[in-house]
Design a protein around this motif. Structure first.
Motif, mmCIF file in Angstrom:
data_model
loop_
_atom_site.group_PDB
_atom_site.id
_atom_site.type_symbol
_atom_site.label_atom_id
_atom_site.label_comp_id
_atom_site.label_asym_id
_atom_site.label_seq_id
_atom_site.Cartn_x
_atom_site.Cartn_y
_atom_site.Cartn_z
ATOM 1 N N ASN A 22 0.668 -1.107 -0.031
ATOM 2 C CA ASN A 22 -0.064 -0.183 -0.012
ATOM 3 C C ASN A 22 0.903 1.253 -0.057
ATOM 4 N N PHE A 23 0.384 2.215 -0.872
ATOM 5 C CA PHE A 23 1.187 3.636 -0.696
ATOM 6 C C PHE A 23 0.370 4.505 0.095
ATOM 7 N N ASP A 24 0.383 4.599 1.234
ATOM 8 C CA ASP A 24 -0.299 5.503 1.964
ATOM 9 C C ASP A 24 0.015 6.971 1.907
ATOM 10 N N LYS A 25 1.137 7.422 1.425
ATOM 11 C CA LYS A 25 1.447 8.614 1.141
ATOM 12 C C LYS A 25 0.923 9.383 -0.130
ATOM 13 N N ALA A 26 0.439 8.436 -1.092
ATOM 14 C CA ALA A 26 0.136 8.990 -2.299
ATOM 15 C C ALA A 26 -1.252 9.915 -2.068
ATOM 16 N N ASN A 27 -1.326 10.843 -2.837
ATOM 17 C CA ASN A 27 -2.588 11.685 -2.923
ATOM 18 C C ASN A 27 -3.790 10.748 -3.258
ATOM 19 N N ASP A 28 -3.803 9.806 -4.217
ATOM 20 C CA ASP A 28 -4.840 9.018 -4.479
ATOM 21 C C ASP A 28 -4.476 7.522 -4.045
ATOM 22 N N PRO A 29 -5.414 6.584 -3.809
ATOM 23 C CA PRO A 29 -4.994 5.300 -3.419
ATOM 24 C C PRO A 29 -4.308 4.749 -4.625
ATOM 25 N N ALA A 30 -3.187 4.055 -3.973
ATOM 26 C CA ALA A 30 -2.077 3.229 -5.169
ATOM 27 C C ALA A 30 -1.480 2.398 -4.199
ATOM 28 N N TYR A 31 -0.761 1.451 -4.905
ATOM 29 C CA TYR A 31 0.337 0.646 -4.487
ATOM 30 C C TYR A 31 1.672 1.215 -4.986
ATOM 31 N N LYS A 32 2.541 0.753 -4.180
ATOM 32 C CA LYS A 32 3.986 0.649 -4.541
ATOM 33 C C LYS A 32 4.110 -0.702 -5.203
ATOM 34 N N LEU A 33 5.056 -0.703 -6.642
ATOM 35 C CA LEU A 33 5.124 -1.826 -7.139
ATOM 36 C C LEU A 33 6.589 -1.994 -7.240
ATOM 37 N N TRP A 34 7.314 -3.341 -7.051
ATOM 38 C CA TRP A 34 8.629 -3.534 -7.438
ATOM 39 C C TRP A 34 8.364 -4.623 -8.424
ATOM 40 N N LEU A 35 9.068 -4.357 -9.668
ATOM 41 C CA LEU A 35 8.978 -5.485 -10.916
ATOM 42 C C LEU A 35 10.450 -5.800 -11.491
ATOM 43 N N ASP A 36 10.397 -7.067 -11.893
ATOM 44 C CA ASP A 36 11.478 -7.650 -12.492
ATOM 45 C C ASP A 36 11.544 -7.638 -14.022
ATOM 46 N N PHE A 37 12.303 -6.960 -14.797
ATOM 47 C CA PHE A 37 12.184 -7.088 -15.955
ATOM 48 C C PHE A 37 13.336 -7.865 -16.821
ATOM 49 N N GLY A 38 13.838 -8.892 -15.847
ATOM 50 C CA GLY A 38 14.862 -9.494 -16.613
ATOM 51 C C GLY A 38 16.272 -8.909 -16.588
ATOM 52 N N GLU A 39 17.293 -9.747 -17.085
ATOM 53 C CA GLU A 39 18.772 -9.351 -16.900
ATOM 54 C C GLU A 39 18.988 -8.036 -17.539
#
Length: 109
Positions: A22-39
């Protein structure tokens, strides 16, 4: 009208969501995401306003499309490095994802 060369300037790749919070500090409801794009591209972060249709546990391991060559954007205390792509549906943002599993970092185009 945009030219095909304009579209080709965008580097749109497939990434896998490996962490979400959860991204509580965002102005609008949002998530923090971490993504893996490969090597080639590695791991990147993004903020996404997708809380209407997705729960955190549903996001993990999901493959999505993201623009990886936009400038980073500071959102509250979080640096968003890529733009995860979605479309506005009637009930919220729907993520754009490959129909089948593909290699991480695969490029759209």
């Amino acid at each position: 009208m945009a030219e095909f060369e304009d579209f080709m300037k965008l580097d749109i790749r497939v990434g896998k969501i490996i962490r979400a919070e959860n991204f509580d500090k965002a102005n609008d409801p949002a998530y923090k995401l971490w993504l893996d794009f490969g090597e080639e591209i590695g791991k990147k972060k993004s903020s996404a306003q997708i809380t209407d249709l997705y729960k955190i546990e549903d996001l993990l391991e999901k493959q999505v499309l993201a623009v990886v060559n936009f400038p980073q954007k500071q959102i509250a205390d979080f640096m968003s490095e890529v733009l995860v792509l979605g479309v506005y549906g009637q009930e919220g943002v729907v993520l754009i994802e490959p129909e089948q599993r593909v290699k991480l970092g695969s490029r759209l185009g």
